[in-house]
Design an enzyme around this catalytic site. Structure first.
Site, mmCIF file in Angstrom:
data_model
loop_
_atom_site.group_PDB
_atom_site.id
_atom_site.type_symbol
_atom_site.label_atom_id
_atom_site.label_comp_id
_atom_site.label_asym_id
_atom_site.label_seq_id
_atom_site.Cartn_x
_atom_site.Cartn_y
_atom_site.Cartn_z
ATOM 1 N N TYR A 174 2.097 5.453 -2.287
ATOM 2 C CA TYR A 174 2.267 6.978 -2.148
ATOM 3 C C TYR A 174 3.605 6.920 -2.922
ATOM 4 C CZ TYR A 174 -1.941 6.129 0.294
ATOM 5 O OH TYR A 174 -3.425 6.160 0.753
ATOM 6 N N HIS A 218 -10.166 1.924 -10.212
ATOM 7 C CA HIS A 218 -9.738 2.025 -8.956
ATOM 8 C C HIS A 218 -8.032 2.734 -9.890
ATOM 9 C CE1 HIS A 218 -7.997 3.316 -5.443
ATOM 10 N NE2 HIS A 218 -6.784 2.722 -5.328
ATOM 11 N N PHE A 219 -6.997 1.869 -9.873
ATOM 12 C CA PHE A 219 -6.300 2.121 -10.020
ATOM 13 C C PHE A 219 -5.341 2.755 -11.114
ATOM 14 C CE2 PHE A 219 -4.930 -2.795 -10.581
ATOM 15 C CZ PHE A 219 -4.280 -2.125 -11.838
ATOM 16 N N HIS A 220 -5.528 2.504 -12.308
ATOM 17 C CA HIS A 220 -5.910 3.287 -13.723
ATOM 18 C C HIS A 220 -6.089 5.040 -13.617
ATOM 19 C CE1 HIS A 220 -5.041 -0.356 -15.353
ATOM 20 N NE2 HIS A 220 -4.096 0.351 -16.152
ATOM 21 N N HIS A 274 -0.051 -1.270 0.186
ATOM 22 C CA HIS A 274 0.246 -0.275 0.008
ATOM 23 C C HIS A 274 1.076 1.458 -0.093
ATOM 24 C CE1 HIS A 274 -3.640 2.318 0.462
ATOM 25 N NE2 HIS A 274 -3.304 3.575 0.877
ATOM 26 N N ARG A 284 -11.007 -9.578 -12.611
ATOM 27 C CA ARG A 284 -9.588 -8.586 -13.423
ATOM 28 C C ARG A 284 -8.491 -9.625 -13.838
ATOM 29 N NH1 ARG A 284 -6.167 -6.831 -7.978
ATOM 30 N NH2 ARG A 284 -4.725 -6.271 -9.330
ATOM 31 N N ARG A 285 -7.290 -9.709 -14.366
ATOM 32 C CA ARG A 285 -5.963 -10.446 -14.789
ATOM 33 C C ARG A 285 -7.104 -11.553 -15.256
ATOM 34 N NH1 ARG A 285 -5.276 -11.231 -8.665
ATOM 35 N NH2 ARG A 285 -4.177 -9.225 -8.040
HETATM 36 FE FE1 HAS Z 1 -5.505 2.193 -4.194
HETATM 37 C C1 HAS Z 1 -5.507 -1.483 -4.116
HETATM 38 C C2 HAS Z 1 -6.936 1.967 -1.171
HETATM 39 C C3 HAS Z 1 -5.024 5.280 -3.651
HETATM 40 C C4 HAS Z 1 -3.003 1.849 -6.265
HETATM 41 N N1 HAS Z 1 -4.801 0.442 -5.601
HETATM 42 C C5 HAS Z 1 -5.064 -0.287 -5.028
HETATM 43 C C6 HAS Z 1 -4.427 -1.170 -6.170
HETATM 44 C C7 HAS Z 1 -3.195 -0.408 -7.073
HETATM 45 C C8 HAS Z 1 -3.950 1.125 -6.276
HETATM 46 C C9 HAS Z 1 -2.079 -0.138 -7.983
HETATM 47 O O1 HAS Z 1 -8.702 0.180 0.500
HETATM 48 C C10 HAS Z 1 -4.454 -3.071 -6.882
HETATM 49 C C11 HAS Z 1 -2.878 -3.615 -6.090
HETATM 50 C C12 HAS Z 1 -3.400 -4.987 -6.833
HETATM 51 O O2 HAS Z 1 -2.739 -5.157 -7.846
HETATM 52 O O3 HAS Z 1 -3.831 -5.866 -6.006
HETATM 53 N N2 HAS Z 1 -6.017 3.081 -2.762
HETATM 54 C C13 HAS Z 1 -6.969 3.202 -1.415
HETATM 55 C C14 HAS Z 1 -7.805 4.481 -0.851
HETATM 56 C C15 HAS Z 1 -6.357 5.088 -1.238
HETATM 57 C C16 HAS Z 1 -5.752 4.581 -2.698
HETATM 58 C C17 HAS Z 1 -8.028 4.006 0.743
HETATM 59 N N3 HAS Z 1 -4.013 3.589 -4.939
HETATM 60 C C18 HAS Z 1 -4.267 4.441 -4.255
HETATM 61 C C19 HAS Z 1 -3.261 5.665 -5.113
HETATM 62 C C20 HAS Z 1 -2.467 4.645 -5.962
HETATM 63 C C21 HAS Z 1 -3.564 3.578 -5.966
HETATM 64 C C22 HAS Z 1 -3.365 6.910 -4.593
HETATM 65 C C23 HAS Z 1 -1.264 4.672 -6.929
HETATM 66 C C24 HAS Z 1 -0.871 5.917 -6.953
HETATM 67 N N4 HAS Z 1 -6.681 0.210 -3.379
HETATM 68 C C25 HAS Z 1 -6.783 0.605 -1.637
HETATM 69 C C26 HAS Z 1 -7.387 -0.714 -1.407
HETATM 70 C C27 HAS Z 1 -7.412 -1.461 -2.692
HETATM 71 C C28 HAS Z 1 -6.366 -0.429 -3.789
HETATM 72 C C29 HAS Z 1 -8.281 -1.069 -0.571
HETATM 73 C C30 HAS Z 1 -7.686 -3.363 -2.770
HETATM 74 C C31 HAS Z 1 -8.415 -3.420 -2.957
HETATM 75 C C32 HAS Z 1 -8.389 -5.450 -3.480
HETATM 76 O O4 HAS Z 1 -9.356 -5.807 -2.877
HETATM 77 O O5 HAS Z 1 -7.638 -5.643 -4.480
HETATM 78 C C33 HAS Z 1 -6.541 6.586 -0.823
HETATM 79 O O6 HAS Z 1 -5.256 7.668 -0.440
HETATM 80 C C34 HAS Z 1 -7.270 7.461 -1.880
HETATM 81 C C35 HAS Z 1 -7.441 9.149 -1.156
HETATM 82 C C36 HAS Z 1 -7.378 10.125 -2.479
HETATM 83 C C37 HAS Z 1 -8.552 11.096 -2.662
HETATM 84 C C38 HAS Z 1 -8.916 11.960 -4.124
HETATM 85 C C39 HAS Z 1 -8.325 13.109 -3.730
HETATM 86 C C40 HAS Z 1 -7.981 14.391 -4.279
HETATM 87 C C41 HAS Z 1 -7.011 15.139 -5.426
HETATM 88 C C42 HAS Z 1 -7.478 15.564 -5.808
HETATM 89 C C43 HAS Z 1 -7.839 17.196 -5.787
HETATM 90 C C44 HAS Z 1 -8.087 18.257 -7.049
HETATM 91 C C45 HAS Z 1 -8.946 18.683 -7.818
HETATM 92 C C46 HAS Z 1 -8.634 19.359 -9.203
HETATM 93 C C47 HAS Z 1 -10.266 18.813 -7.023
HETATM 94 C C48 HAS Z 1 -9.465 11.085 -1.555
HETATM 95 C C49 HAS Z 1 -6.497 15.710 -4.317
HETATM 96 C C50 HAS Z 1 -9.371 20.675 -8.827
HETATM 97 C C51 HAS Z 1 -9.686 21.720 -10.484
HETATM 98 C C52 HAS Z 1 -10.036 22.371 -10.769
HETATM 99 C C53 HAS Z 1 -9.744 23.236 -11.668
HETATM 100 C C54 HAS Z 1 -10.453 23.520 -10.100
HETATM 101 CU CU CU Z 2 -3.921 -0.373 -0.924
#
Ligand code: HAS
Ligand code: CU
Length: 560
Positions: A239, A386-388, A235, A449-450
């Site tokens: 980050y 999700h991860f794309h 995980h 998947r996969r």
């Molecule tokens: Fe994830 C599975 C939970 C973030 C990547 N994740 C994966 C896998 C990958 C991955 C590669 O809890 C698959 C691994 C595999 O092969 O099995 N992930 C989370 C959670 C977050 C999260 C809670 N993941 C990421 C990030 C990744 C990534 C970042 C890559 C860089 N993920 C999971 C969980 C799994 C999982 C389970 C396992 C699932 C399973 O069953 O296999 C959090 O960190 C996300 C928090 C992010 C936010 C978004 C904040 C938004 C921002 C942008 C603001 C800007 C704006 C622009 C609005 C809350 C900062 C406005 C524009 C204007 C012009 C005004």
């Molecule tokens: Cu994770």
């Protein structure tokens, strides 16, 4: 010391700053290795996307025998090599600039050549069909030892890069006793500290188990222990990919649109939270694994919602930073400032579109993290959906956006095809949104998947549309990626010489660091590192204490 002095390293020198040519060349070549990996990975990604639409182009790939070989190439090249190679180049550059000192050439050489060795080893293992175990390297699937060795070398390259940062910081601290660490150096260093701690899991798994097992020194291995060690790192690894993008969103993007970084102390708090909470969350990838106590899984689930907080703070912070810019550019009203952002600058546009897709990427992450809902989405196409929208766009598109200034800066050439590059970001974003829509809806209907040509092989009509959208989106992403490479190659060979940016675009800070306020305590890196280790022990020790010694029960399998 005045406030201005204490934050001077992030205030631009009007004369600009350029690193010596030999260091620029080393950073450039490190980045080029990453782009090479990106190119190889997206070619395979294209084939993966089309396979969901029941179109088989895999057989046109020279030397490719199998779907899992292609999927391994895709994941390893894009998620592991491209991301870490970028960090290994980007963060030393930013840290040195923030500390106002040159980089250390020996470290740059060592990082680059270790990456070259890692690439050659892994490419050989994958292209010759000796590694079809995917980027997760789950035992008891077994790969050739060269695959594990190559990945160990990749991790070693990150250790060299982090040692580079630590040495630069230590030297700077000696010369500047009692001063606040410049923000950019602080957040770069803390990102690597987090990764160095996190990587202990795969280091133990690869060096202690998988390598000796693949060499025949160990006859059998322990699948659950290896999975657990992988997700100890796994995980936090996301980050390690994300934080360099965050660094750019906080410290560079505001300047590109005439805004200001909102708060120096808040930014430090966010990165400290990532150091504390990234690792003790790994069991959210193993909710369905037997042999791990439910209480412990729940504990990791709660901490996962904790690590959501720094991303939420980031969302508010980066939007506020851009709003300052939009209003300074003459935008009024509630949302009028959005139109006044620098949408004609491809570096800015790519990164904002990356942020927008990350809103959906983040929300789907929270859904994954929810203990019960995870049962529905786990191992389905939802997860690549999700991860794309995280690593495949929030990170990849940000790194492309950074390329649009860093390559001109390092080559002192003008960016080629500005409008073309803006179009590139939009096409890539539209592509990823369509593809994720396909994968996510398919996942909710149980599409796994996969799995190769999943709709055709299982004959499920409800997966046809989901698969077609995945194929269409994947094709658009590929078009976007090809456009990216055209811009980069054309900039390197045909960009106007002498017209590159003269400095790194650091943003000014609205609420700067203070020397004596509460926030001065935030610089205590050692304390935060110890706190992170304690939290990891609380989160993982109960498992290891009850589980160990390792149960070496399984021989290796090689199905493909
Ligand atoms: Fe994830 C599975 C939970 C973030 C990547 N994740 C994966 C896998 C990958 C991955 C590669 O809890 C698959 C691994 C595999 O092969 O099995 N992930 C989370 C959670 C977050 C999260 C809670 N993941 C990421 C990030 C990744 C990534 C970042 C890559 C860089 N993920 C999971 C969980 C799994 C999982 C389970 C396992 C699932 C399973 O069953 O296999 C959090 O960190 C996300 C928090 C992010 C936010 C978004 C904040 C938004 C921002 C942008 C603001 C800007 C704006 C622009 C609005 C809350 C900062 C406005 C524009 C204007 C012009 C005004
Ligand atoms: Cu994770």
């Amino acid at each position: 010391m005045s406030v201005a002095e204490s934050t001077r390293a992030v205030v631009l020198d009007p004369a600009g700053y350029q690193f010596p040519e030999n260091q620029r060349r080393l950073i450039r070549w490190t980045l080029y290795i990453g782009y090479f990996a990106l190119a190889a990975g997206v070619a395979h990604g294209f084939a993966q996307g089309l396979s969901y639409a029941n179109i088989d182009v895999l057989r046109y790939f020279p030397g490719l025998r199998d779907y899992y070989q292609g999927l391994t190439a895709h994941g390893v090249a894009n998620a592991l090599f491209f991301t870490f190679t970028f960090s290994n180049a980007f963060l030393p550059l930013l840290t040195a600039r923030a500390l106002g000192r040159p980089m250390i050439t020996g470290f740059l050489h060592a990082t680059l050549w270790t990456l070259v060795a890692a690439n050659i080893t892994v490419i050989w293992a994958v292209t010759t069909g000796r590694a079809t175990v995917l980027f997760t390297a789950y035992a008891p699937l077994q790969a050739h030892w060269a695959y594990y060795l190559g990945l160990v070398l990749l991790v070693v390259s990150t250790y060299i890069a982090s040692a580079h940062l630590y040495v630069m910081l230590a030297r700077w601290r000696k010369e500047h006793p009692g001063e606040r660490i410049p923000l950019l150096a602080f957040i770069s260093v803390i990102s690597y500290v987090m990764w160095d701690l996190a990587s202990v899991g795969i280091a133990v798994s690869f060096i202690g188990f998988l390598l000796p097992w693949s060499l025949g020194i160990l006859e059998r291995t322990d699948p659950l222990l290896n999975r657990t060690l992988f997700w100890f790192t796994g995980h936090a690894i996301v980050y390690a990919w994300l934080l360099p993008a965050y660094i750019s969103w906080y410290a560079l993007v505001p300047r590109q649109t005439n805004g200001k970084l909102v708060s120096d102390p808040l930014t430090r708090v966010v990165f400290i939270m990532f150091l504390l909470l990234s690792i003790p969350t790994g069991f959210h990838h193993q909710y369905t694994d037997p042999g791990i106590s439910t209480n412990l899984k729940m504990f990791h689930a709660v901490l996962t919602f904790g690590v959501f907080y720094p991303s939420l703070a980031t969302a508010f912070s980066v939007v506020a930073a851009m709003e300052i810019g939009g209003r300074r550019n003459g935008g009024g009203g509630l949302l009028g400032w959005i139109r006044k952002l620098r949408w004609d600058d491809p570096s800015f546009t790519a990164q904002v579109l990356a942020m927008i897709t990350f809103v959906l990427g983040g929300i789907t992450g929270l859904i994954n993290a929810s203990y019960l809902v995870n049962q529905i989405v786990h191992n389905t196409a939802w997860i690549p959906g999700h991860f794309h929208m995280t690593v495949g766009s929030a990170v990849a598109l940000t790194l492309m956006g950074v390329a649009y200034w860093i390559i001109p800066y390092l080559t002192d050439r003008k960016l080629w095809g500005r409008k073309f590059a803006v179009a590139q970001s939009w096409i890539y974003t539209i592509g990823v949104l369509i593809m994720a829509r396909g994968l996510i809806s398919g996942g909710l209907e149980g599409m796994p998947r996969r799995t190769f040509r999943v709709a055709a092989n299982y004959g499920r009509d409800s997966w046809e549309l989901a698969g077609a959208l995945t194929g269409i989106g994947g094709t658009l992403m590929t078009v976007g990626a090809v456009m990216f490479f055209i811009v980069i190659v054309m900039t390197i060979v045909a960009g106007k010489k002498g017209e590159g940016p003269k400095d790194i675009p650091f943003a000014e800070t609205l609420i700067p660091a203070s020397r004596d306020g509460w926030d001065a305590k935030l610089d205590r890196l050692r304390l935060w590192t110890i706190a992170a280790v304690v939290l990891v022990l609380i989160a993982y020790a109960p498992f290891f204490i009850t589980y160990l010694p390792a149960r070496l029960i399984s021989p290796g399998y090689n199905f493909f």
